[in-house]
Design a protein around this motif. Structure first.
Motif, short mmCIF file in Angstrom:
data_model
loop_
_atom_site.label_atom_id
_atom_site.label_comp_id
_atom_site.label_asym_id
_atom_site.label_seq_id
_atom_site.Cartn_x
_atom_site.Cartn_y
_atom_site.Cartn_z
N TYR A 110 -4.31 24.69 -10.36
CA TYR A 110 -3.60 25.89 -9.94
C TYR A 110 -4.54 27.09 -9.87
CZ TYR A 110 0.65 23.31 -11.27
OH TYR A 110 1.65 22.39 -11.38
N ASP A 111 -4.12 28.09 -9.07
CA ASP A 111 -4.76 29.40 -9.05
C ASP A 111 -3.79 30.42 -9.63
OD1 ASP A 111 -7.06 28.46 -7.78
OD2 ASP A 111 -6.18 28.76 -5.78
N HIS A 112 -4.29 31.28 -10.51
CA HIS A 112 -3.48 32.37 -11.04
C HIS A 112 -3.31 33.43 -9.96
CE1 HIS A 112 -2.92 36.22 -13.32
NE2 HIS A 112 -2.14 35.47 -14.05
N VAL A 113 -2.04 33.78 -9.63
CA VAL A 113 -1.81 34.71 -8.54
C VAL A 113 -0.97 35.93 -8.94
CG1 VAL A 113 -2.10 33.04 -6.69
CG2 VAL A 113 0.16 33.33 -7.73
N LEU A 114 -0.28 35.85 -10.07
CA LEU A 114 0.58 36.97 -10.44
C LEU A 114 0.77 37.00 -11.95
CD1 LEU A 114 2.62 39.24 -9.62
CD2 LEU A 114 4.39 37.47 -9.56
N GLY A 115 0.50 38.17 -12.53
CA GLY A 115 0.79 38.38 -13.94
C GLY A 115 1.71 39.57 -14.08
N LEU A 116 2.74 39.47 -14.93
CA LEU A 116 3.68 40.54 -15.16
C LEU A 116 3.74 40.82 -16.65
CD1 LEU A 116 6.47 39.33 -12.73
CD2 LEU A 116 4.91 41.23 -12.35
N LEU A 117 3.67 42.12 -16.98
CA LEU A 117 3.65 42.56 -18.37
C LEU A 117 4.56 43.77 -18.53
CD1 LEU A 117 -0.23 42.54 -18.97
CD2 LEU A 117 1.39 40.83 -19.76
#
Length: 232
Positions: free
Chosen positions: A224-231
């Protein structure tokens, strides 16, 4: 409020009592992108839902058809409260934007042990998820298998330099182990798989013990590729 980040999560982050993983099948690269955009919009337009949610990350599968979702919670009770009161409105908005998403289930895990290169500050270019299933619930077997993998890694005669970290999670039902592995690149992982030996690791007795563990039912590897992080 909810904010976006490009920073990868720390799977060994203190305070995480529940690590939840789920996979969505969306069909093709265009729908992957559209779904990521819909997830971002559904979350960013709303306040952060709960103090018990520490982070939420989304990844695109190299199979070009799937998404991986990884959320870190203080405990499962915090997730259950969110699911009862706030999850549906987000799901409905996402499904309106991208119909016919197939959700393949939610896996509930707790982080158990990690192996990382000391002082390694590389940003992962690829996340490899290894999903191990056993033939029935046995928490002692879960832990013993992870111990055996870490022992094999420690004594690996030819470690591939592309590996950054391996973070082992135990399913709460006692049947699975999930390794969230950080790699420098997908190519590095493919090279490691192509090296002598059955999978990652040399053809040693320790690795053979890992691969032939009693009750080991299946082992599935996904990149997988990391595409979105939400904090918050």
């Amino acid at each position: 409020m909810t904010r976006r980040t490009d920073v990868h999560p720390d799977p060994a982050r203190p305070g995480v009592g529940a690590s939840l993983f789920s996979t969505w099948r969306v069909g093709n690269p265009l729908r992957q992108r559209q779904t990521v955009e819909a997830v971002a919009a559904a979350w960013e337009r709303r306040p952060w839902p709960a103090d018990g949610l520490l982070a939420y990350h989304v990844y695109t599968g190299h199979d070009t058809a799937s998404l991986l979702h990884y959320s870190q919670w203080t405990d499962e009770q915090a997730y259950e409260a969110f699911a009862r009161t706030q999850r549906l409105e987000r799901v409905d908005e996402i499904d309106t934007a991208v119909p016919h998403i197939e959700r393949l289930g939610l896996g509930r895990y707790r982080h158990h042990r990690s192996a990382v290169r000391e002082g390694d500050r590389r940003v992962p270019g690829c996340i490899v998820v290894v999903d191990i299933e056993f033939d029935g619930p046995d928490p002692d077997r879960q832990r013993a298998w992870v111990d055996a993998v870490l022992d094999a890694l420690e004594h690996e005669p030819n470690p591939h330099p592309g590996g950054i970290g391996a973070h082992f999670h135990l399913s709460t039902d006692g049947t699975r182990v999930l390794n969230y592995a950080e790699w420098e690149s997908a190519q590095a992982h493919l090279e490691a798989l192509a090296a002598p030996g059955n999978g990652i690791g040399s053809a040693t007795d320790r690795w053979e013990r890992v691969q032939t563990w009693p009750g080991l039912k299946s082992s599935v590897v996904s990149r997988y590729d990391h595409v979105l992080g939400l904090l918050p």
